[in-house]
Design a protein around this motif. Structure first.
Motif, mmCIF file in Angstrom:
data_model
loop_
_atom_site.group_PDB
_atom_site.id
_atom_site.type_symbol
_atom_site.label_atom_id
_atom_site.label_comp_id
_atom_site.label_asym_id
_atom_site.label_seq_id
_atom_site.Cartn_x
_atom_site.Cartn_y
_atom_site.Cartn_z
ATOM 1 N N TYR A 78 22.827 -12.952 31.452
ATOM 2 C CA TYR A 78 23.830 -13.984 31.220
ATOM 3 C C TYR A 78 25.213 -13.524 31.655
ATOM 4 O O TYR A 78 25.996 -14.303 32.191
ATOM 5 C CB TYR A 78 23.850 -14.407 29.752
ATOM 6 C CG TYR A 78 22.701 -15.285 29.386
ATOM 7 C CD1 TYR A 78 22.395 -16.436 30.119
ATOM 8 C CD2 TYR A 78 21.877 -14.968 28.322
ATOM 9 C CE1 TYR A 78 21.332 -17.233 29.791
ATOM 10 C CE2 TYR A 78 20.786 -15.766 27.990
ATOM 11 C CZ TYR A 78 20.532 -16.898 28.717
ATOM 12 O OH TYR A 78 19.487 -17.693 28.405
ATOM 13 N N ARG A 89 16.792 -13.670 41.058
ATOM 14 C CA ARG A 89 17.181 -15.061 40.817
ATOM 15 C C ARG A 89 16.249 -15.987 41.579
ATOM 16 O O ARG A 89 15.689 -15.615 42.596
ATOM 17 C CB ARG A 89 18.608 -15.305 41.292
ATOM 18 C CG ARG A 89 19.628 -14.587 40.470
ATOM 19 C CD ARG A 89 20.997 -14.884 40.976
ATOM 20 N NE ARG A 89 21.953 -14.208 40.110
ATOM 21 C CZ ARG A 89 23.166 -14.612 39.913
ATOM 22 N NH1 ARG A 89 23.597 -15.683 40.519
ATOM 23 N NH2 ARG A 89 23.961 -13.951 39.117
ATOM 24 N N ARG A 135 25.448 -13.851 35.360
ATOM 25 C CA ARG A 135 25.577 -15.251 35.789
ATOM 26 C C ARG A 135 27.017 -15.753 35.607
ATOM 27 O O ARG A 135 27.497 -16.550 36.391
ATOM 28 C CB ARG A 135 24.629 -16.135 34.994
ATOM 29 C CG ARG A 135 23.188 -15.938 35.364
ATOM 30 C CD ARG A 135 22.303 -16.836 34.550
ATOM 31 N NE ARG A 135 20.921 -16.396 34.683
ATOM 32 C CZ ARG A 135 19.962 -16.681 33.835
ATOM 33 N NH1 ARG A 135 20.226 -17.429 32.783
ATOM 34 N NH2 ARG A 135 18.740 -16.259 34.026
ATOM 35 N N SER A 141 29.205 -14.491 38.469
ATOM 36 C CA SER A 141 28.841 -14.907 39.834
ATOM 37 C C SER A 141 29.484 -16.227 40.193
ATOM 38 O O SER A 141 29.821 -17.053 39.461
ATOM 39 C CB SER A 141 27.341 -15.039 39.947
ATOM 40 O OG SER A 141 26.735 -13.781 39.763
#
Length: 103
Positions: free
Chosen positions: A97, A14, A100, A103
């Motif tokens: 995705y 990231r 994400r 998270s």
């Protein structure tokens, strides 16, 4: 596959960590996925056109026909490799995705 991992069992980078390794650098903004899908489409089109030209050369000189057969075989191999890579890029993008969202 465990949550938070991608292919190979490691988590996706990231932020600026994307720039630290060469393979991850190719996935900036998931452009890699779109690129390989588009390239697979172009390679497929070129392969189909080369096949049509080769079929038209069947009655021509044998040397040109055999050269085009080789070109068709290699274009199909290149097309399949791009398609396989596009599929794996889409899988990695989907995993990215999904990670994400959790998270």
């Amino acid at each position: 596959m465990a949550a938070g991992t991608a292919s190979g069992g490691r988590s996706l980078p990231r932020g600026s960590a994307v720039f630290t390794t060469f393979p991850d650098l190719l996935f900036i903004f998931e452009f890699d996925t779109a690129y390989h899908c588009l390239a697979a489409l172009f390679y497929f089109s070129a392969s189909a056109l080369e096949t049509l030209v080769t079929i038209g050369l069947q009655d021509d000189i044998y040397r040109h026909y055999s050269e085009n057969i080789s070109a068709v075989v290699f274009s199909i191999i290149a097309t399949l490799l791009y398609m396989v890579h596009a599929v794996f890029s889409l899988i990695r993008c989907k995993a990215s995705y999904r990670n994400r969202e959790h998270s």
